[in-house]
Design a protein around this motif. Structure first.
Motif, short mmCIF file in Angstrom:
data_model
loop_
_atom_site.label_atom_id
_atom_site.label_comp_id
_atom_site.label_asym_id
_atom_site.label_seq_id
_atom_site.Cartn_x
_atom_site.Cartn_y
_atom_site.Cartn_z
N ASP A 3 41.53 32.39 -37.94
CA ASP A 3 40.27 32.01 -37.29
C ASP A 3 39.05 32.56 -38.02
OD1 ASP A 3 41.60 30.53 -35.40
OD2 ASP A 3 41.45 32.06 -33.83
N ASP A 7 35.83 30.45 -39.28
CA ASP A 7 34.46 30.79 -38.87
C ASP A 7 33.56 30.97 -40.10
OD1 ASP A 7 35.31 30.71 -36.25
OD2 ASP A 7 35.51 32.89 -36.07
N SER A 23 36.12 19.48 -38.66
CA SER A 23 36.78 19.86 -37.42
C SER A 23 37.61 18.70 -36.83
CB SER A 23 35.75 20.35 -36.41
OG SER A 23 36.36 20.76 -35.23
N SER A 27 41.69 18.64 -36.43
CA SER A 27 42.28 18.60 -35.08
C SER A 27 42.96 17.27 -34.77
CB SER A 27 41.25 18.94 -34.01
OG SER A 27 40.47 17.85 -33.65
N SER A 66 40.23 18.50 -30.47
CA SER A 66 40.17 19.81 -29.84
C SER A 66 38.82 19.98 -29.15
CB SER A 66 40.34 20.91 -30.89
OG SER A 66 39.21 20.95 -31.74
N GLU A 68 36.82 22.36 -29.56
CA GLU A 68 35.90 22.81 -30.60
C GLU A 68 35.35 21.63 -31.39
OE1 GLU A 68 39.02 24.04 -30.27
OE2 GLU A 68 38.61 26.04 -29.49
N SER A 69 36.20 20.65 -31.69
CA SER A 69 35.75 19.46 -32.41
C SER A 69 34.75 18.67 -31.60
CB SER A 69 36.95 18.55 -32.75
OG SER A 69 37.80 19.19 -33.65
N ALA A 71 32.75 19.91 -29.39
CA ALA A 71 31.51 20.69 -29.38
C ALA A 71 30.73 20.48 -30.68
CB ALA A 71 31.82 22.17 -29.18
N HIS A 72 31.43 20.51 -31.83
CA HIS A 72 30.76 20.26 -33.11
C HIS A 72 30.18 18.84 -33.15
CE1 HIS A 72 31.65 23.94 -35.25
NE2 HIS A 72 32.92 23.86 -34.91
#
Length: 115
Positions: A3, A7, A23, A27, A66, A68-69, A71-72
């Protein structure tokens, strides 16, 4: 990849398009060409997936994303919306439609898209 390395990699990206593209690529397992073809209407935020046109069959199929994906992707869309609204003031084009690309195929020139 740990991770911390992810980052660090994401922190070094200075283009609003690159973070969600990488991302989503990692994912979902979708090809870059499939991701570059998605439109705003292809994203299902509640289900955490997007629809791509498969290279082999040319069929429209869902691929998972995901959190996170997503969110990006949301951050990128917020940034792009601001750019489109700014361009619209000068070009007097129509409203943002669901047919607009989510991830532009070309990166902006240096200094135009850093965040």
């Amino acid at each position: 990849m740990p991770d911390q390395q992810w980052d660090k990699l994401f922190a070094q990206m200075n283009c609003a398009r690159d973070r969600p593209l990488l991302s989503c690529y990692i994912s979902s397992g979708a090809r870059a060409s499939e991701l570059l073809g998605i439109r705003l209407g292809d994203v299902e935020w509640q289900k955490g997936q997007l629809w791509v046109i498969s290279k082999g069959t040319r069929a429209r199929q869902p691929v998972p994303l995901s959190p996170e994906s997503l969110a990006h992707l949301a951050c990128s869309l917020t940034f792009l919306r601001g750019k489109r609204e700014q361009a619209r003031r000068f070009q007097r084009s129509g409203p943002v439609s669901l047919g607009l690309p989510v991830l532009p195929a070309q990166r902006p020139r240096d200094g135009q898209d850093s965040d």
